[in-house]
Design an enzyme around this catalytic site. Structure first.
Site, PDB file in Angstrom:
ATOM      1  N   GLY A   1       0.660  -1.261  -0.050  1.00  0.00           N
ATOM      2  CA  GLY A   1       0.030  -0.011  -0.145  1.00  0.00           C
ATOM      3  C   GLY A   1       0.854   1.225  -0.178  1.00  0.00           C
ATOM      4  O   GLY A   1       1.782   1.343  -0.654  1.00  0.00           O
ATOM      5  N   SER A   2       0.463   2.308   0.789  1.00  0.00           N
ATOM      6  CA  SER A   2       0.917   3.687   0.441  1.00  0.00           C
ATOM      7  C   SER A   2       2.493   3.836   0.979  1.00  0.00           C
ATOM      8  O   SER A   2       2.932   4.665   0.376  1.00  0.00           O
ATOM      9  CB  SER A   2       0.036   4.678   1.319  1.00  0.00           C
ATOM     10  OG  SER A   2      -1.185   4.571   0.703  1.00  0.00           O
ATOM     11  N   THR A   3       2.796   3.214   1.957  1.00  0.00           N
ATOM     12  CA  THR A   3       4.398   3.084   2.286  1.00  0.00           C
ATOM     13  C   THR A   3       5.149   2.964   0.819  1.00  0.00           C
ATOM     14  O   THR A   3       6.315   3.553   0.889  1.00  0.00           O
ATOM     15  CB  THR A   3       4.775   2.033   3.273  1.00  0.00           C
ATOM     16  OG1 THR A   3       4.067   0.841   3.101  1.00  0.00           O
ATOM     17  CG2 THR A   3       4.417   2.414   4.733  1.00  0.00           C
TER      18      THR A   3
ATOM     19  N   LYS B   1       4.618   4.206  -1.757  1.00  0.00           N
ATOM     20  CA  LYS B   1       4.906   5.471  -2.480  1.00  0.00           C
ATOM     21  C   LYS B   1       6.122   6.175  -2.062  1.00  0.00           C
ATOM     22  O   LYS B   1       6.378   6.974  -3.028  1.00  0.00           O
ATOM     23  CB  LYS B   1       3.577   6.638  -2.074  1.00  0.00           C
ATOM     24  CG  LYS B   1       2.198   5.900  -2.503  1.00  0.00           C
ATOM     25  CD  LYS B   1       0.973   6.802  -1.799  1.00  0.00           C
ATOM     26  CE  LYS B   1      -0.263   6.230  -2.301  1.00  0.00           C
ATOM     27  NZ  LYS B   1      -1.401   6.861  -1.424  1.00  0.00           N
TER      28      LYS B   1
END
Ligand code: ZN
Length: 648
Positions: free
Chosen positions: A309-311, A313
């Site tokens: 997920g967003s980690t 990014k």
């Protein structure tokens, strides 16, 4: 005789010569057997007539970076019988079954076995062994043995591992470093006659065992304990399935702590930790038991993969900066989603949007369309090139058995939609440690380190036998990109979605994530947070993962406060000082709040109390009474922290 040709004469001479040579050879051989090689032959005969009783060596200790003992040994004893020497077999069986808490029928069977040496019980405590020895029963042998003990019980259980019946390492560091730790068995040799009866004046010889070497690790048991305490609290408070925390030095890959909850007691590794399974244990098949134990022993920081997920990014941001696709000030516009190849992919904030923002703000907001656009500009080829550079297609090389590796689409199958979702951390799986390693490279100047525990091997006197060197891998990004990323990620914590980890005085960088587990729409999430400090020169990087939290499941809200509590303990312990910036000095309200106990209060009472104290709160559920709260009472939170009251 005249018929004998010259040729035949030659033949006779030849055979005589051969015979003579053979005869000489035999004489030499006999001489050789009798004298030169006598020692060896005598030894062979001796061994045929002796009975070995093995002496376990002391297994090497496992210690932390400061020499604190993590695994050590206790002297125990093994009890055996020698059938031919037993005078009263019934008495021996009665005494041994009583003292050793064994069934008489089983013991008498062993006592009557016509073998040279039969083992009755191993790992017998000294006290019991002394009692048996003092009875001086003919034919009963009490021998030294070693039992592995773990003074910290459950601490780092999946990492340390444990040993089997013969002190061989089964999982974890115990298995990985078995060669160094195990040492060499010694023995007691006793001369016997052909029937195995000890000779009256026979020689008894003791060959001392060689003790194993000590393994020095990078673990710090204080940091490990901080990690475990913090993790245990959140896993309990959030009713989560499991959780993990890793603390590592991002500059060289030394792992300070690796915590997993639930865990198990290393001194009783075959006792299941799950109450439901424990209650039903006797009725379970051996296969189910083995599966349950294997599950309990799993170190999901390295054995399991998940969708980051967003980690993730962080990686896409670094790729964008490195390739010159974005600068910190590049302009983006979020309308709540983005259409890719005819498919509308939402921002997490949908139906709302993030509107106009810079790239830095996009990272602070964790805005999905920003990363989809970067992914699109990169293209699948470049994106995969970086995935490889960041080490997602290989094991990290951590010195633990059973490491898993990332699972990704084949590049040829990656269309615009797959690329868009991969850009914000979906539709591929990696291990938590792979992520931590990749992010470390982004903040350490671009070096892919090898995460590890073992630093050196020493002997009992502390002499260094071997020092482990870990190679540094690829360069992932330039120093310039690394500097920019540290600044951006610090702003995520001071101003963005990571603000639950903000601690005035500490420069912390990081990124949150909320991963929806597969299958989608099952309502199962992993809340995570990756952070490092001090942002300008990171000395520690941490990853917090909470798997299947109940109620609120957002990474920033679930894992954020956990990260904050962890760093509040760890940073002062590492002697990293608070340095307030001007803005922080201006804020009078750098006050900290000690969380009051609100459990069993009515919701009205609790609201009144919190309003008076100017503490932000949130009520989860529709009940009248506060059932649980997060954080728990006596916890210290920041002035802008929030207390969640659960009423159902
Ligand atoms: Zn957005």
């Amino acid at each position: 005789m005249n018929n004998i040709s010259i040729n035949s004469k030659k033949k006779i001479i030849f055979y005589l010569l051969v015979f003579q040579i053979a005869f000489v050879f035999l004489i030499v051989r006999v001489f050789f057997i009798q004298s030169i090689n006598a020692e060896e032959y005598q030894k062979m005969a001796y061994e045929q007539q002796t009975r070995d009783r093995l002496i376990a060596p002391k297994r090497g200790e496992i210690v932390d970076r400061n020499g604190n003992v993590i695994a050590t040994n206790e002297s125990v004893y093994s009890i055996s019988v020698i059938n031919s020497q037993i005078e009263d077999s019934e008495k021996v069986a009665t005494v041994l079954s009583e003292k050793l808490d064994l069934k008489y029928e089983d013991v008498i069977k062993k006592v009557n076995k016509k073998v040279a040496l039969e083992r009755i019980k191993t790992k017998v405590p000294k006290e019991t062994a002394d009692e048996i020895r003092n009875l001086n029963l003919a034919g009963v042998m009490v021998d030294e043995d070693i039992k592995r003990i773990y003074p910290n019980n459950n601490m780092a259980s999946q990492v340390i591992g444990f040993v089997g019946k013969d002190n061989q390492g089964i999982i974890g560091l115990e298995a990985k470093y078995d060669e160094y730790l195990k040492g060499k068995q010694g023995k007691i040799l006793t001369e016997t006659d052909a029937r195995g009866v000890e000779l009256k004046n026979g020689i008894q010889e003791r060959v001392a065992p060689t003790n194993g070497y000590t393994l020095v690790t990078s673990l710090d048991i204080n940091m490990q304990k901080y990690a475990e305490q913090t993790l245990e609290k959140v896993v309990e408070a959030k009713g989560a399935k499991r959780g993990s925390i890793i603390l590592m030095n991002p500059q060289n890959g030394e792992i300070y702590a690796m915590a997993n909850k639930p865990d198990f007691n290393l001194n009783e590794p075959f006792t299941i930790n799950n109450e439901d399974l424990k209650a039903n244990w006797e009725n379970m098949s051996q296969k189910d038991k083995n599966d349950a134990l294997n599950q309990m022993w799993r170190n999901f920081s390295i054995n399991d993969t998940y969708e980051p997920g967003s980690t993730f990014k962080v990686m896409t941001s670094a790729m964008g900066l490195e390739e010159g696709i974005v600068t910190p000030d590049s302009h983006f516009n979020c309308s709540g989603g983005k259409t890719v190849a005819g498919r509308y992919i939402k921002c997490w904030r949908s139906p709302r949007s993030h509107g106009s923002q810079t790239f830095t703000q996009g990272v602070q907001n964790s805005c999905n369309p920003v990363f989809m656009e970067i992914g699109e500009s990169l293209g699948a080829d470049k994106f995969y090139e970086y995935m490889e550079k960041f080490g997602f297609n290989e094991k990290t090389g951590v010195d633990l058995p059973g490491e898993a590796v990332g699972i990704m689409h084949k590049k040829e199958n990656v269309g615009p939609v797959e690329l868009a979702t991969m850009s914000f951390g979906q539709s591929f799986q990696i291990t938590p440690l792979q992520l931590l390693r990749a992010i470390s490279s982004v903040i350490n100047g671009g070096e892919l380190v090898t995460p590890h525990f073992g630093t050196k091997i020493i002997d009992e006197n502390g002499n260094v036998i071997e020092t482990f060197n870990y190679e540094k891998g690829n360069t992932t990004v330039s120093k310039e990109t690394s500097e920019q990323m540290k600044v951006i990620l610090e702003s995520v914590v001071s101003e963005g979605t990571g603000n639950k980890t903000y601690i005035p005085g500490f420069r912390i960088g990081g990124k949150t994530a909320t991963s929806e587990k597969l299958p989608r729409k099952s309502g199962k999430y992993i809340a995570s947070f990756c952070a490092f400090a001090p942002a300008e020169n990171p000395q520690v990087i941490a990853l917090v993962l909470v798997d299947e939290p109940q109620g609120i499941y957002y990474g920033g809200q679930v894992a954020g406060p956990v990260m904050k509590e962890l760093l509040e303990n760890v940073l002062p312990y590492m002697k990293i000082d608070k340095v307030y910036n001007e803005k922080e000095l201006d804020i009078e309200e750098t006050r900290e709040i000690v969380v009051p106990n609100l459990i069993n209060m009515t919701v009205t009472e609790a609201k009144k109390m919190l309003s008076e104290e100017k503490i932000t709160y949130e009520i989860d559920g529709s009940g009248d009474t506060v059932r649980t709260q997060f954080p728990p009472s006596d916890e210290v939170i920041n002035f802008d922290g929030k207390i969640i009251l659960y009423t159902n």
